[in-house]
Design an enzyme around this catalytic site. Structure first.
Site, PDB file in Angstrom:
ATOM      1  N   ARG A  43      33.081  34.964  36.818  1.00 25.16           N
ATOM      2  CA  ARG A  43      34.272  35.653  37.347  1.00 25.16           C
ATOM      3  C   ARG A  43      34.128  37.144  37.062  1.00 25.16           C
ATOM      4  O   ARG A  43      34.299  37.591  35.938  1.00 25.16           O
ATOM      5  CB  ARG A  43      35.544  35.093  36.704  1.00 25.16           C
ATOM      6  CG  ARG A  43      36.822  35.716  37.261  1.00 25.16           C
ATOM      7  CD  ARG A  43      38.056  35.003  36.760  1.00 25.16           C
ATOM      8  NE  ARG A  43      38.281  35.199  35.343  1.00 25.16           N
ATOM      9  CZ  ARG A  43      39.158  34.516  34.617  1.00 25.16           C
ATOM     10  NH1 ARG A  43      39.880  33.559  35.179  1.00 25.16           N
ATOM     11  NH2 ARG A  43      39.308  34.760  33.337  1.00 25.16           N
ATOM     12  N   SER A 113      43.090  26.905  42.610  1.00 30.04           N
ATOM     13  CA  SER A 113      44.065  27.037  41.522  1.00 30.04           C
ATOM     14  C   SER A 113      45.480  26.734  41.986  1.00 30.04           C
ATOM     15  O   SER A 113      45.914  27.194  43.053  1.00 30.04           O
ATOM     16  CB  SER A 113      44.023  28.455  40.939  1.00 30.04           C
ATOM     17  OG  SER A 113      42.846  28.654  40.207  1.00 30.04           O
ATOM     18  N   LYS A 142      43.994  36.381  31.707  1.00 24.34           N
ATOM     19  CA  LYS A 142      44.472  36.245  33.087  1.00 24.34           C
ATOM     20  C   LYS A 142      45.963  36.537  33.109  1.00 24.34           C
ATOM     21  O   LYS A 142      46.774  35.729  32.666  1.00 24.34           O
ATOM     22  CB  LYS A 142      44.163  34.841  33.630  1.00 24.34           C
ATOM     23  CG  LYS A 142      44.362  34.721  35.133  1.00 24.34           C
ATOM     24  CD  LYS A 142      43.709  33.464  35.663  1.00 24.34           C
ATOM     25  CE  LYS A 142      43.979  33.242  37.144  1.00 24.34           C
ATOM     26  NZ  LYS A 142      43.497  34.329  37.987  1.00 24.34           N
TER      27      LYS A 142
END
Length: 212
Positions: A43, A113, A142
């Site tokens: 990521r 997600s 996050k």
């Protein structure tokens, strides 16, 4: 290299160079695999496509060495050019339906997600191989999420879908077993491994909690 699209994976590492806090991310990834990580997602939201792809190539050399699938976060161009095992997207990224139309051979793993229960009713769910429950507990890694699901949230989602559930968000050795007992099929971690002085040991201990 072909990977199992039925999603048998139990320990999922989400990694970026920043999350590794000065330790080489390739070293962290390899030690984590040796410790028990089954699947890795790269990521790197802030990088250009060229730099993202360069990092992904380096990481893929390691994941291929151990037969571990490499998932790319939210960059279809990188995922396809790399020949990654799949891609993971969120509610505001490119959709699983778009991915299936653009990338169909070989069939990639597609993760999606879930940030609210309404998503479970949409047409993207059947096109996804697994669902990311994000976040289970709020986390510094996050900050752009809406719902903190908690253990009750996992139970609720588990009752509404048969899709494999990958739980992420401040999961660590002290709560890992409870997250599995709530209905998660797989634990995704960032800091619990990337922030550890011993990524191999951290992965080993987490995997043992899952297998208890």
């Amino acid at each position: 290299m072909d990977f199992d699209t039925s999603f048998p994976y139990q320990l999922y590492l989400v990694i970026s160079e920043q999350d590794c806090r000065g330790i080489n991310y390739l070293h962290v990834a390899e030690r984590a695999i040796i410790g028990g990580v089954d699947i890795i997602q790269l990521r790197e939201k802030e990088l250009t496509t060229r730099l993202y792809l360069a990092k992904a190539h380096q990481l893929k050399e390691i994941t291929d060495k151990y037969g571990i699938p490499l998932i790319i976060n939210d960059n279809l161009e990188v995922a396809q050019e790399l020949g990654a095992a799949g891609i993971h997207v969120g509610n505001h990224d490119i959709s699983p339906s778009h991915i299936r139309k653009a990338w169909y051979s070989p069939r990639p793993l597609v993760g999606y997600s879930i940030e609210n229960l309404e998503q479970l009713k949409n047409e993207q769910i059947p096109l996804s191989d697994y669902l990311g429950i994000s976040p289970v507990f709020n986390t510094e890694t996050k900050k752009d999420t809406i719902t903190e699901w908690g253990l009750e949230g996992i139970v609720n989602i588990r009752q509404r879908t048969d899709k494999p559930l990958v739980a992420i968000g401040n999961i660590h050795i002290q709560n890992a077993r409870r997250v599995i007992q709530a209905g998660a099929d797989c634990l995704a971690v960032v800091s619990a491994i990337c922030g550890s002085e011993n990524p191999e040991k951290a992965a080993f201990e987490l995997k043992n909690e899952i297998l208890k």
